[in-house]
Enzyme design. Sequence first.
Site, mmCIF file in Angstrom:
data_model
loop_
_atom_site.group_PDB
_atom_site.id
_atom_site.type_symbol
_atom_site.label_atom_id
_atom_site.label_comp_id
_atom_site.label_asym_id
_atom_site.label_seq_id
_atom_site.Cartn_x
_atom_site.Cartn_y
_atom_site.Cartn_z
ATOM 1 C CE1 TYR A 184 -7.035 49.073 -9.212
ATOM 2 C CE2 TYR A 184 -7.759 48.613 -6.973
ATOM 3 C CZ TYR A 184 -6.791 49.043 -7.846
ATOM 4 O OH TYR A 184 -5.572 49.448 -7.365
ATOM 5 C CE LYS A 226 -3.877 47.125 -9.286
ATOM 6 N NZ LYS A 226 -2.544 47.382 -9.849
ATOM 7 C CB SER A 255 -1.345 43.594 -5.881
ATOM 8 O OG SER A 255 -2.665 43.246 -5.620
ATOM 9 N N GLY A 296 4.770 52.468 -15.615
ATOM 10 C CA GLY A 296 3.977 53.422 -14.840
ATOM 11 C C GLY A 296 4.891 54.349 -14.049
ATOM 12 C CB SER A 349 5.352 58.955 -16.421
ATOM 13 O OG SER A 349 4.002 58.550 -16.514
HETATM 14 N N1 LIG Z 1 -2.918 55.326 -5.588
HETATM 15 C C1 LIG Z 1 -3.527 54.381 -4.917
HETATM 16 O O1 LIG Z 1 -4.329 54.646 -4.029
HETATM 17 C C2 LIG Z 1 -3.247 52.958 -5.209
HETATM 18 C C3 LIG Z 1 -2.651 52.550 -6.394
HETATM 19 N N2 LIG Z 1 -2.430 51.226 -6.629
HETATM 20 C C4 LIG Z 1 -1.810 50.778 -7.879
HETATM 21 O O2 LIG Z 1 -0.523 51.357 -8.005
HETATM 22 C C5 LIG Z 1 -0.226 51.590 -9.368
HETATM 23 C C6 LIG Z 1 0.130 53.037 -9.556
HETATM 24 O O3 LIG Z 1 -0.933 53.828 -9.123
HETATM 25 P P1 LIG Z 1 -0.895 55.406 -9.094
HETATM 26 O O4 LIG Z 1 0.469 55.842 -8.845
HETATM 27 O O5 LIG Z 1 -1.977 55.833 -8.223
HETATM 28 O O6 LIG Z 1 -1.324 55.700 -10.588
HETATM 29 P P2 LIG Z 1 -1.164 56.981 -11.531
HETATM 30 O O7 LIG Z 1 -2.413 57.038 -12.327
HETATM 31 O O8 LIG Z 1 -0.734 58.173 -10.794
HETATM 32 O O9 LIG Z 1 0.012 56.502 -12.499
HETATM 33 C C7 LIG Z 1 -0.190 55.443 -13.365
HETATM 34 C C8 LIG Z 1 1.024 55.262 -14.220
HETATM 35 O O10 LIG Z 1 0.830 54.141 -15.091
HETATM 36 C C9 LIG Z 1 0.974 54.564 -16.451
HETATM 37 N N3 LIG Z 1 0.077 53.760 -17.282
HETATM 38 C C10 LIG Z 1 -1.259 53.609 -17.120
HETATM 39 N N4 LIG Z 1 -1.744 52.821 -18.083
HETATM 40 C C11 LIG Z 1 -0.694 52.435 -18.846
HETATM 41 C C12 LIG Z 1 -0.552 51.632 -20.007
HETATM 42 N N5 LIG Z 1 -1.598 51.026 -20.569
HETATM 43 N N6 LIG Z 1 0.672 51.469 -20.551
HETATM 44 C C13 LIG Z 1 1.750 52.081 -19.987
HETATM 45 N N7 LIG Z 1 1.678 52.860 -18.908
HETATM 46 C C14 LIG Z 1 0.476 53.031 -18.344
HETATM 47 C C15 LIG Z 1 0.631 56.040 -16.410
HETATM 48 O O11 LIG Z 1 1.170 56.773 -17.487
HETATM 49 P P3 LIG Z 1 0.349 57.020 -18.875
HETATM 50 O O12 LIG Z 1 -1.053 57.301 -18.483
HETATM 51 O O13 LIG Z 1 1.039 58.166 -19.515
HETATM 52 O O14 LIG Z 1 0.485 55.773 -19.653
HETATM 53 C C16 LIG Z 1 1.295 56.442 -15.112
HETATM 54 O O15 LIG Z 1 2.680 56.574 -15.289
HETATM 55 C C17 LIG Z 1 -1.454 51.143 -10.141
HETATM 56 O O16 LIG Z 1 -1.257 49.844 -10.602
HETATM 57 C C18 LIG Z 1 -2.558 51.184 -9.119
HETATM 58 O O17 LIG Z 1 -3.584 50.298 -9.409
HETATM 59 C C19 LIG Z 1 -2.781 50.289 -5.712
HETATM 60 C C20 LIG Z 1 -3.356 50.641 -4.541
HETATM 61 C C21 LIG Z 1 -3.613 51.989 -4.188
HETATM 62 C C1 LIG Z 2 -7.276 42.177 10.133
HETATM 63 C C2 LIG Z 2 -7.959 42.790 9.005
HETATM 64 C C3 LIG Z 2 -7.616 44.210 8.750
HETATM 65 C C4 LIG Z 2 -8.481 44.772 7.700
HETATM 66 C C5 LIG Z 2 -8.124 46.158 7.319
HETATM 67 C C6 LIG Z 2 -9.010 46.598 6.226
HETATM 68 C C7 LIG Z 2 -8.665 47.921 5.655
HETATM 69 C C8 LIG Z 2 -9.519 48.158 4.462
HETATM 70 C C9 LIG Z 2 -9.107 49.294 3.652
HETATM 71 C C10 LIG Z 2 -9.224 48.983 2.206
HETATM 72 C C11 LIG Z 2 -8.718 50.057 1.366
HETATM 73 C C12 LIG Z 2 -8.725 49.681 -0.077
HETATM 74 C C13 LIG Z 2 -7.557 50.260 -0.756
HETATM 75 C C14 LIG Z 2 -7.670 50.178 -2.218
HETATM 76 C C15 LIG Z 2 -6.730 51.162 -2.828
HETATM 77 C C16 LIG Z 2 -6.716 51.118 -4.293
HETATM 78 O O1 LIG Z 2 -6.290 50.163 -4.848
HETATM 79 C C17 LIG Z 2 -7.204 52.286 -5.053
HETATM 80 N N1 LIG Z 2 -7.136 53.478 -4.329
HETATM 81 C C18 LIG Z 2 -6.440 52.406 -6.344
HETATM 82 O O2 LIG Z 2 -6.460 53.683 -6.885
#
Ligand SMILES: NC(=O)C1=CN([C@@H]2O[C@H](COP(=O)(O)OP(=O)(O)OC[C@H]3O[C@@H](n4cnc5c(N)ncnc54)[C@H](OP(=O)(O)O)[C@@H]3O)[C@@H](O)[C@H]2O)C=CC1
Ligand SMILES: CCCCCCCCCCCCCCCC(=O)[C@@H](N)CO
Length: 359
Positions: A212, A216, A198, A65, A67
């Site tokens: 989702y 995680k 996660s 991931g 990229s």
């Molecule tokens: N942004 C957020 O708010 C949060 C994100 N996360 C987690 O962090 C990680 C990154 O998130 P984020 O940066 O937002 O995601 P993006 O969608 O911006 O990036 C995802 C990356 O994963 C790659 N990818 C997705 N599916 C596959 C696959 N099957 N095989 C290989 N590569 C794959 C994509 O490239 P391509 O599509 O080209 O394969 C891309 O590089 C994720 O696991 C997400 O669940 C967790 C909490 C919050």
């Molecule tokens: C003492 C207790 C403190 C509790 C604080 C609670 C805060 C709750 C916020 C939850 C935000 C959820 C983020 C999920 C992000 C995510 O995974 C996606 N955006 C992925 O794309």
Amino acid sequence: MSSEELSSSITDWFFFNSWWLLLPFVMLLVIAAFIVAFVLLLYMISPLISPKPFKLNGAHVVVTGGSSGIGKSIAMECYRQGAFITLVARDETKLVLAKKEVEKCAINDKQVVLCISVDVSSDYGQVESVIKQAQEKLGPVDMLVNCAGTSIAGKFEDVDMDRFKKIMEVNFLGSVYPTRAVITTMKERRMGRIMFVSSQAGQIGLFGYTAYSPSKFALRGLAESLQMEMKPYNIYVTVAYPPDTDTPGFAEENKTKPLETRLISETAAVCQPDQVAKIFVKDTVQGNFNSSVGPDGYMLSALTCGMSPVTSITEGLQQIVTMGLFRTIALFYLCSFDSIVRRCMIQREQTKAADNKKE
Ligand SMILES: NC(=O)C1=CN([C@@H]2O[C@H](COP(=O)(O)OP(=O)(O)OC[C@H]3O[C@@H](n4cnc5c(N)ncnc54)[C@H](OP(=O)(O)O)[C@@H]3O)[C@@H](O)[C@H]2O)C=CC1
Ligand SMILES: CCCCCCCCCCCCCCCC(=O)[C@@H](N)CO
């Protein structure tokens, strides 16, 4: 008996018979001394539980991931510290663009960025063979960052059944396969770091994340078991829990996010990918099991530490002392989340009733 003698004998009597009044204080002192001695002892044995140091300079880091979003920022942060990087994702155009960005962070002219296009979730054989290719070019993998992932936000009945399977494949199996592909060499070399990305939604289940969140949460179970197996081989596992982070993936998720999920998530601020990447890389290098961002991330991690491994005495002591307090705070958060859900439901019903009337 003179008055002086009388008063002195009264004093003697009092001290002789009332020494026990001091007993509680003496006991408190003894208990305090024991606690201090215990904590000092813990700190003395702390080198036994803390991981051996690990250096990114010259290390080979594979970022799935890598990229886009958080993964790309992690790759850039590692590059800034002198690492060699393999970026893994599916889309080749995005990979090439990301490679250029990462290369801008170079600190010496020996550093290399390699791109590999593969779906980390579809077939173990394929993942194993691309990791082999990467190892042939840049040497054995020192650190693996499992960041490839995707999210779905929607009410349980609105999520297609096949998406439950798909998200487990990408977020869970997509982390198992690359890990399996690097672990044998790491064990042989008696060194390595593995990060699982996660989410805060991997610590609490929230409205809209029925598909989702489990994917995680699963990473935590994998990480705990794996850490117990790997510790004797000096391999350290880190679970990173990002909050909402401003990435292309987050923008995509927001297109279908239910109102409830949005309002609940707004409790915490949206972070920048560079900011979270810095913290995750630092914790992974240090070998910390937990990596969280911001005050609510810290509270969530202390609150949900359960039987997770501890990597420093300070961390353990903080967990012991803060858990009850954080649970109390959490109950207030839960009440406010429930009230958001209730208000949204009432609002929906009112809109529905008004629409029915119009028809
Ligand atoms: N942004 C957020 O708010 C949060 C994100 N996360 C987690 O962090 C990680 C990154 O998130 P984020 O940066 O937002 O995601 P993006 O969608 O911006 O990036 C995802 C990356 O994963 C790659 N990818 C997705 N599916 C596959 C696959 N099957 N095989 C290989 N590569 C794959 C994509 O490239 P391509 O599509 O080209 O394969 C891309 O590089 C994720 O696991 C997400 O669940 C967790 C909490 C919050
Ligand atoms: C003492 C207790 C403190 C509790 C604080 C609670 C805060 C709750 C916020 C939850 C935000 C959820 C983020 C999920 C992000 C995510 O995974 C996606 N955006 C992925 O794309």
